[in-house]
Write a protein that holds these residues in place. Structure first.
Motif, PDB file in Angstrom:
ATOM      1  N   LEU A 163       0.824  -1.202   0.000  1.00 51.18           N
ATOM      2  CA  LEU A 163       0.000   0.000   0.000  1.00 51.18           C
ATOM      3  C   LEU A 163       0.861   1.257   0.000  1.00 51.18           C
ATOM      4  O   LEU A 163       0.529   2.262  -0.646  1.00 51.18           O
ATOM      5  N   ALA A 164       1.974   1.210   0.730  1.00 54.87           N
ATOM      6  CA  ALA A 164       2.813   2.407   0.888  1.00 54.87           C
ATOM      7  C   ALA A 164       3.653   2.702  -0.344  1.00 54.87           C
ATOM      8  O   ALA A 164       3.879   3.870  -0.687  1.00 54.87           O
ATOM      9  N   ARG A 165       4.150   1.644  -1.028  1.00 51.97           N
ATOM     10  CA  ARG A 165       5.084   1.872  -2.136  1.00 51.97           C
ATOM     11  C   ARG A 165       4.650   1.273  -3.475  1.00 51.97           C
ATOM     12  O   ARG A 165       5.292   1.503  -4.486  1.00 51.97           O
ATOM     13  N   GLU A 166       3.591   0.482  -3.482  1.00 61.44           N
ATOM     14  CA  GLU A 166       2.984  -0.034  -4.725  1.00 61.44           C
ATOM     15  C   GLU A 166       3.994  -0.744  -5.626  1.00 61.44           C
ATOM     16  O   GLU A 166       3.996  -0.583  -6.851  1.00 61.44           O
ATOM     17  N   VAL A 167       4.832  -1.562  -5.013  1.00 69.18           N
ATOM     18  CA  VAL A 167       5.887  -2.237  -5.766  1.00 69.18           C
ATOM     19  C   VAL A 167       5.319  -3.140  -6.853  1.00 69.18           C
ATOM     20  O   VAL A 167       5.846  -3.195  -7.980  1.00 69.18           O
ATOM     21  N   GLY A 168       4.259  -3.854  -6.558  1.00 66.85           N
ATOM     22  CA  GLY A 168       3.681  -4.756  -7.553  1.00 66.85           C
ATOM     23  C   GLY A 168       3.211  -4.017  -8.790  1.00 66.85           C
ATOM     24  O   GLY A 168       3.497  -4.422  -9.925  1.00 66.85           O
ATOM     25  N   ARG A 169       2.486  -2.920  -8.589  1.00 64.10           N
ATOM     26  CA  ARG A 169       1.996  -2.147  -9.737  1.00 64.10           C
ATOM     27  C   ARG A 169       3.149  -1.528 -10.512  1.00 64.10           C
ATOM     28  O   ARG A 169       3.176  -1.546 -11.754  1.00 64.10           O
ATOM     29  N   LEU A 170       4.128  -0.984  -9.794  1.00 62.22           N
ATOM     30  CA  LEU A 170       5.255  -0.349 -10.465  1.00 62.22           C
ATOM     31  C   LEU A 170       6.073  -1.357 -11.265  1.00 62.22           C
ATOM     32  O   LEU A 170       6.564  -1.056 -12.356  1.00 62.22           O
TER      33      LEU A 170
END
Length: 361
Positions: A163-170
């Motif tokens: 939620l904080a860094r959205e690594v999956g989406r990025l």
């Protein structure tokens, strides 16, 4: 006992990456099949990653009980009943025991039952078996404790970090050629509010403090000396905790006293921008309250547990913008499997030798 056979699958194009070992197991693993004088324990379903740890622990039942372990994961009631037709005890891994199945196992309409003990491979057994009904049948139910405290705590932070860094989406965007990126959400100096402060909650608190976060805990009979030891602030009212927190994470067990304890009024106290995490049980939230709160669109959530599992395709949670959903896997890692499988087998051994290990009902 049949020995499982292992096979390694290699991928030369990715030599830098550790590959998972693929295992080939017989359809059924049995121990002491010739000892028909011993009670029979059946595991009608199992998660593949547990097979190795379970087989390593079955020696604990030597001369106590024979075991028949099916090496696939099934949930069909008729198949589970058929596989367990002559069982004196059943290990419950990866499936629910609805009342109709429970009655078939334990007796109904004057018919004698055959199952005398269920050993559940988890802590939230009340979500899987009707404990009151098992008491009426005079059947023991065992669960396990503290086997996955660190596993669930780590997954909790995986959800928080997503939620904080959205690594999956990025990751997906970069692989698709999009270099736009996204602004992150700092954890340092934020307040994490914990509802539940048992083994998992305490492990989460320690991780949070490593990020430089402040930790507040709903004071449901938490000993002040424990709070001082862990360096957390106790807040008496759950609603006040929600209002004071930047991130809220639930870690209560499901009991009669906790079912629906997180009410709509309590959720309403969360400020816009709050992150909400649940790796405990969905049933500790008042029915419909979370979906209603999320529909306002001013908080973001990450959930590993749901009222109905698997999550139905038409569940409104699926359409909440930005929500992170995982399939009740917070407890699943290599370390947790070792502790879980040993306790399940110990529960069965204790039952057949007159002990009281891990009784849940």
């Amino acid at each position: 006992m049949s020995e499982p056979h292992t096979q390694s699958t290699q991928h030369p194009q990715q030599p830098q990456r550790t590959q998972r070992i693929q295992h080939t197991y017989p359809r059924v693993i049995e121990t002491q099949p010739e000892r028909t004088d011993l009670p029979l324990v059946v595991m009608p379903s199992v998660i593949e990653s547990m097979i190795g740890p379970f087989t390593a622990n079955l020696e604990l039942l030597h001369d106590i009980a024979r075991v028949r372990m099916y090496t696939d994961c099934v949930s069909d009631s008729d198949m589970i009943l058929a596989r367990s037709a002559d069982a004196d005890a059943v290990m419950v891994i990866g499936f629910h025991v609805p009342d109709a199945m429970l009655d078939r196992f334990c007796g109904f309409d004057g018919r004698a039952g055959h199952v005398r003990c269920f050993a559940f491979g988890g802590t939230g057994v009340a979500s899987y078996i009707n404990l009151q009904r098992t008491r009426e049948h005079d059947v023991r139910v065992c669960n396990i404790v503290h086997y996955g405290d660190h596993a669930v705590a780590e997954h909790t932070f995986a959800l928080i970090m997503e939620l904080a860094r959205e690594v999956g989406r990025l990751n997906t965007e970069v692989k698709n050629g999009d270099w736009t990126g996204a602004d992150g959400y700092a954890l340092h100096n934020k307040t994490l509010g914990l509802v539940g402060f048992g083994g998992i909650g305490r492990a989460v608190a320690r991780i949070a403090q490593g990020f430089g976060m402040q930790v507040a805990v709903w004071n449901a009979h938490v000993d002040p000396s424990v709070a001082r030891t862990f360096g957390v602030t106790l807040i008496d009212d759950m609603g006040d905790l929600m209002a004071a927190s930047d991130i809220v994470s639930l870690h209560l067990p499901l009991l009669d006293s906790t079912r629906g304890i997180v009410t709509a009024a309590v959720l309403d106290r969360m400020r816009p921008g709050t992150l909400f995490i649940n790796t405990a049980r969905a049933e500790i939230i008042e029915p419909g309250a979370l979906s209603a709160r999320l529909s306002r669109g001013d908080i973001r959530a990450a959930l590993d547990v749901f009222d109905h599992e698997p999550l139905p395709m038409d569940d409104p949670l699926r359409s909440v913008p930005g929500i992170i959903l995982t399939p009740h896997v917070a407890w699943r890692n290599d370390e947790a499997y070792i502790g879980l499988t040993k306790q399940v087998v110990q529960s069965i051994a204790s039952f057949f030798t007159g002990g009281t290990f891990n009784i849940a009902n």
